[in-house]
Scaffold this active site. Sequence first.
Site, PDB file in Angstrom:
ATOM      1  N   SER A  55     156.418  10.707  13.184  1.00  0.00           N
ATOM      2  CA  SER A  55     155.728  11.836  13.568  1.00  0.00           C
ATOM      3  C   SER A  55     156.369  13.107  13.582  1.00  0.00           C
ATOM      4  CB  SER A  55     155.424  11.443  15.004  1.00  0.00           C
ATOM      5  OG  SER A  55     156.323  11.389  15.866  1.00  0.00           O
ATOM      6  N   HIS A  56     157.832  12.957  13.274  1.00  0.00           N
ATOM      7  CA  HIS A  56     158.631  14.189  13.190  1.00  0.00           C
ATOM      8  C   HIS A  56     159.359  14.443  11.978  1.00  0.00           C
ATOM      9  CE1 HIS A  56     157.718  13.847  17.653  1.00  0.00           C
ATOM     10  NE2 HIS A  56     158.071  15.123  17.851  1.00  0.00           N
ATOM     11  N   ALA A 131     162.326  16.930  16.189  1.00  0.00           N
ATOM     12  CA  ALA A 131     162.903  16.006  17.246  1.00  0.00           C
ATOM     13  C   ALA A 131     163.899  16.554  18.063  1.00  0.00           C
ATOM     14  CB  ALA A 131     163.146  14.660  16.755  1.00  0.00           C
ATOM     15  N   THR A 168     153.205  18.036  26.151  1.00  0.00           N
ATOM     16  CA  THR A 168     153.640  16.862  25.863  1.00  0.00           C
ATOM     17  C   THR A 168     155.136  16.852  26.371  1.00  0.00           C
ATOM     18  OG1 THR A 168     154.486  17.297  23.663  1.00  0.00           O
ATOM     19  CG2 THR A 168     152.188  16.501  24.297  1.00  0.00           C
ATOM     20  N   ALA A 188     158.424  12.014  24.808  1.00  0.00           N
ATOM     21  CA  ALA A 188     157.509  13.011  25.363  1.00  0.00           C
ATOM     22  C   ALA A 188     157.213  12.455  26.806  1.00  0.00           C
ATOM     23  CB  ALA A 188     156.094  13.068  24.603  1.00  0.00           C
ATOM     24  N   ARG A 194     152.181  13.802  20.512  1.00  0.00           N
ATOM     25  CA  ARG A 194     150.969  14.234  19.926  1.00  0.00           C
ATOM     26  C   ARG A 194     151.057  14.160  18.314  1.00  0.00           C
ATOM     27  NH1 ARG A 194     146.883  17.669  21.386  1.00  0.00           N
ATOM     28  NH2 ARG A 194     146.077  18.917  19.485  1.00  0.00           N
ATOM     29  N   ASP A 196     152.052  11.648  16.896  1.00  0.00           N
ATOM     30  CA  ASP A 196     151.549  10.134  16.645  1.00  0.00           C
ATOM     31  C   ASP A 196     149.901   9.901  16.550  1.00  0.00           C
ATOM     32  OD1 ASP A 196     153.782   8.267  16.331  1.00  0.00           O
ATOM     33  OD2 ASP A 196     154.554   9.214  18.270  1.00  0.00           O
ATOM     34  N   ARG A 313     166.965  -3.904  24.625  1.00  0.00           N
ATOM     35  CA  ARG A 313     167.399  -2.806  23.684  1.00  0.00           C
ATOM     36  C   ARG A 313     167.968  -1.655  24.297  1.00  0.00           C
ATOM     37  NH1 ARG A 313     164.432   0.623  21.042  1.00  0.00           N
ATOM     38  NH2 ARG A 313     162.560   0.066  21.781  1.00  0.00           N
TER      39      ARG A 313
END
Length: 346
Positions: A55-56, A131, A168, A188, A194, A196, A313
């Site tokens: 997304s970024h 990002a 966001t 976010a 957003r 995504d 994780r």
Amino acid sequence: MSDVTLGGPEASVTLMREELVSLCHRVLKRYGFSEPHVEAVSDALVAAEMDGSRSHGLYRLLGFVDTLNNGGVVPDAEPAVEDTAASVVKVDAKGGFSPYAFRQGVPGLVSKAKASGVAILAINHCVHGTALWVEIERLTREGLVAIACNPTQSYMAPHGGREPLLGTNPIAFGWPRLNEDPYVFDFATSAIARGDIELYRRQGKDIPLGWGVDRDGVPTQDPGEVLDHGAMLPFGEHKGSALAIMIELIAGPLIGDMLSVESSEHDQGRGSLPYHGELIIAMDPARIAGGDAPGHMLRSERLFELVQQQGARLSSQRRYKARRRHLEQGVTLSRSLYDDILNLAS
């Protein structure tokens, strides 16, 4: 182009890192971005793509070009760095994308943090679409603990509300580790980034319930309804909402810049990427913890080990694995996205 997989809607293209960089450079130069902006923006987008943050990644080039065509960014802006206080550096991005402004402010930020223990970098009048963890990792390489955050535009309803008001509002944190990848998170304060939701719309897929509401405030799985008429929702209900408001304040009025709702008003419906400010805080363990700072920093490893012993994780582990895999095997882009980017470059 390293490899092409043909056939059906899932046709894809695999590119190595240097090919991703070249593609970004071609697009940004084609649209008149100055060389420093080309370098800084390309590095940020390719870093995200290499780490699996789709997304970024290069998808953002589409929004970057739209923003330029809408008059929402200055492609050759030269940031102005101002030394305003013993522990404060301010950078006026002059309406340009934020990565170059960040690069210009980093030397002063690092120097002041190592001199005073804590320092702030305030970036004003920037357009943001990359990002935050890329910037955070840069500071952990200096041995600094770092936090970054920024508002966006009014995309998200506060918990209990139904109208878009908050951004966001991502927040990122980084902790340097000896001979290990740094511990970094970047997320976010909305239930999902957003970008995504934009990718779900591009792929014609429904989004999960809980990500957003329609124009009537009713939960919906239609990404277009959320993006164009409704509102995104905060993660963790009132907790995400409160964090988003905090970020509005400390990365908005505190540094002399816009709230998300003001950024939306500034946009005037053009659909450009958000124009606002960004706050980065850097902390030097050597100054804060004192003479035994290395020993205290090593104590953090116990916590990381105990987390992993439970099968949990650590944040960013998945990104680091993706980075190493993609360095060897390349990154796979959908053919449709690759073609759209090529169209921009031609």
